[in-house]
Scaffold this motif. Structure first.
Motif, mmCIF file in Angstrom:
data_model
loop_
_atom_site.group_PDB
_atom_site.id
_atom_site.type_symbol
_atom_site.label_atom_id
_atom_site.label_comp_id
_atom_site.label_asym_id
_atom_site.label_seq_id
_atom_site.Cartn_x
_atom_site.Cartn_y
_atom_site.Cartn_z
ATOM 1 N N GLY A 140 -4.100 13.500 0.697
ATOM 2 C CA GLY A 140 -4.434 14.088 -0.586
ATOM 3 C C GLY A 140 -4.917 13.077 -1.594
ATOM 4 O O GLY A 140 -5.789 13.354 -2.389
ATOM 5 N N ASP A 141 -4.368 11.873 -1.588
ATOM 6 C CA ASP A 141 -4.799 10.808 -2.489
ATOM 7 C C ASP A 141 -5.191 9.593 -1.666
ATOM 8 O O ASP A 141 -4.668 9.355 -0.579
ATOM 9 C CB ASP A 141 -3.677 10.396 -3.448
ATOM 10 N N ILE A 142 -6.109 8.793 -2.206
ATOM 11 C CA ILE A 142 -6.494 7.550 -1.535
ATOM 12 C C ILE A 142 -5.369 6.549 -1.727
ATOM 13 O O ILE A 142 -4.914 6.312 -2.846
ATOM 14 C CB ILE A 142 -7.813 7.010 -2.104
ATOM 15 N N ASP A 143 -4.903 5.966 -0.638
ATOM 16 C CA ASP A 143 -3.812 4.990 -0.679
ATOM 17 C C ASP A 143 -4.398 3.622 -1.012
ATOM 18 O O ASP A 143 -5.150 3.062 -0.214
ATOM 19 C CB ASP A 143 -3.098 4.957 0.677
ATOM 20 N N PRO A 144 -4.083 3.056 -2.184
ATOM 21 C CA PRO A 144 -4.678 1.769 -2.564
ATOM 22 C C PRO A 144 -4.212 0.592 -1.712
ATOM 23 O O PRO A 144 -4.859 -0.444 -1.693
ATOM 24 C CB PRO A 144 -4.247 1.593 -4.021
ATOM 25 N N SER A 145 -3.107 0.740 -0.979
ATOM 26 C CA SER A 145 -2.631 -0.370 -0.153
ATOM 27 C C SER A 145 -3.153 -0.292 1.286
ATOM 28 O O SER A 145 -2.937 -1.199 2.069
ATOM 29 C CB SER A 145 -1.105 -0.430 -0.148
ATOM 30 N N ARG A 146 -3.857 0.793 1.612
ATOM 31 C CA ARG A 146 -4.404 0.950 2.964
ATOM 32 C C ARG A 146 -5.698 0.158 3.073
ATOM 33 O O ARG A 146 -6.527 0.152 2.179
ATOM 34 C CB ARG A 146 -4.667 2.430 3.229
ATOM 35 N N GLY A 147 -5.856 -0.536 4.183
ATOM 36 C CA GLY A 147 -7.053 -1.339 4.370
ATOM 37 C C GLY A 147 -7.342 -1.549 5.840
ATOM 38 O O GLY A 147 -6.632 -1.049 6.715
ATOM 39 N N PHE A 148 -8.396 -2.305 6.093
ATOM 40 C CA PHE A 148 -8.835 -2.583 7.453
ATOM 41 C C PHE A 148 -8.440 -4.001 7.828
ATOM 42 O O PHE A 148 -8.815 -4.959 7.156
ATOM 43 C CB PHE A 148 -10.350 -2.415 7.554
ATOM 44 N N ASN A 149 -7.655 -4.133 8.902
ATOM 45 C CA ASN A 149 -7.280 -5.446 9.411
ATOM 46 C C ASN A 149 -8.371 -5.865 10.384
ATOM 47 O O ASN A 149 -8.463 -5.364 11.506
ATOM 48 C CB ASN A 149 -5.924 -5.375 10.110
ATOM 49 N N ALA A 150 -9.223 -6.794 9.969
ATOM 50 C CA ALA A 150 -10.365 -7.211 10.782
ATOM 51 C C ALA A 150 -9.926 -7.924 12.058
ATOM 52 O O ALA A 150 -10.626 -7.874 13.066
ATOM 53 C CB ALA A 150 -11.282 -8.119 9.963
ATOM 54 N N GLN A 151 -8.783 -8.554 12.025
ATOM 55 C CA GLN A 151 -8.313 -9.279 13.205
ATOM 56 C C GLN A 151 -7.890 -8.325 14.318
ATOM 57 O O GLN A 151 -8.207 -8.537 15.482
ATOM 58 C CB GLN A 151 -7.158 -10.190 12.827
ATOM 59 N N SER A 152 -7.198 -7.241 13.952
ATOM 60 C CA SER A 152 -6.728 -6.298 14.969
ATOM 61 C C SER A 152 -7.647 -5.087 15.125
ATOM 62 O O SER A 152 -7.569 -4.372 16.118
ATOM 63 C CB SER A 152 -5.314 -5.812 14.628
ATOM 64 N N GLY A 153 -8.512 -4.845 14.129
ATOM 65 C CA GLY A 153 -9.401 -3.695 14.177
ATOM 66 C C GLY A 153 -8.714 -2.395 13.831
ATOM 67 O O GLY A 153 -9.223 -1.323 14.152
ATOM 68 N N CYS A 154 -7.563 -2.464 13.157
ATOM 69 C CA CYS A 154 -6.784 -1.262 12.830
ATOM 70 C C CYS A 154 -6.719 -1.077 11.315
ATOM 71 O O CYS A 154 -6.843 -2.027 10.553
ATOM 72 C CB CYS A 154 -5.359 -1.388 13.363
ATOM 73 N N TYR A 155 -6.490 0.169 10.903
ATOM 74 C CA TYR A 155 -6.253 0.486 9.500
ATOM 75 C C TYR A 155 -4.754 0.388 9.266
ATOM 76 O O TYR A 155 -3.972 1.010 9.981
ATOM 77 C CB TYR A 155 -6.769 1.888 9.170
ATOM 78 N N VAL A 156 -4.359 -0.443 8.303
ATOM 79 C CA VAL A 156 -2.949 -0.745 8.089
ATOM 80 C C VAL A 156 -2.610 -0.715 6.608
ATOM 81 O O VAL A 156 -3.491 -0.672 5.754
ATOM 82 C CB VAL A 156 -2.593 -2.138 8.665
ATOM 83 N N ASP A 157 -1.321 -0.785 6.301
ATOM 84 C CA ASP A 157 -0.851 -1.015 4.947
ATOM 85 C C ASP A 157 -0.985 -2.525 4.725
ATOM 86 O O ASP A 157 -0.279 -3.323 5.346
ATOM 87 C CB ASP A 157 0.610 -0.574 4.801
ATOM 88 N N MET A 158 -1.911 -2.913 3.885
ATOM 89 C CA MET A 158 -2.250 -4.325 3.716
ATOM 90 C C MET A 158 -1.065 -5.151 3.205
ATOM 91 O O MET A 158 -0.863 -6.269 3.654
ATOM 92 C CB MET A 158 -3.433 -4.472 2.751
#
Length: 107
Positions: free
Chosen positions: A38-56
């Motif tokens: 429902g809302d964009i999570d500001p702490s969610r991001g892309f981990n370039a090393q693992s290629g996964c979307y994570v809580d930064m």
């Protein structure tokens, strides 16, 4: 116009990090901008090393503040210039052509 310039400018570092990791940057940005709950999570991001979307924050990945700050300053400078000028001259984006043919006789 100025808002769109700033919005595109803040996406550039993320796109470039994704490209450097061998992933399409536009796909990463659009995935991050899609709200999952429902809302964009500001702490969610892309981990370039693992290629996964994570809580930064949970993964200990800290935003390169200087890069983002520079992108914002540059974008706001261009946006300010565009709002105060009568005319603006830009370069037309080049269309991507075919790759160069392989060179023979190299081995």
């Amino acid at each position: 116009v100025g808002i769109r310039i700033v919005q595109r400018a803040v996406q550039k570092p993320c796109k470039q990090i994704a490209r450097n990791a061998g992933v399409e940057g536009a796909v990463v940005v659009s995935t991050l901008l899609e709200p999952t709950t429902g809302d964009i999570d500001p702490s969610r991001g892309f981990n370039a090393q693992s290629g996964c979307y994570v809580d930064m924050f949970a993964d200990g990945i800290i935003d390169p503040t200087k890069v983002v700050r520079t992108a914002l300053v540059d974008a706001s400078s261009v946006a300010g210039l565009m709002t105060t000028t009568q005319a603006l001259i830009t370069d037309e984006p080049e269309k991507e052509g075919a790759a160069a043919p392989p060179m023979g006789g190299m081995g």
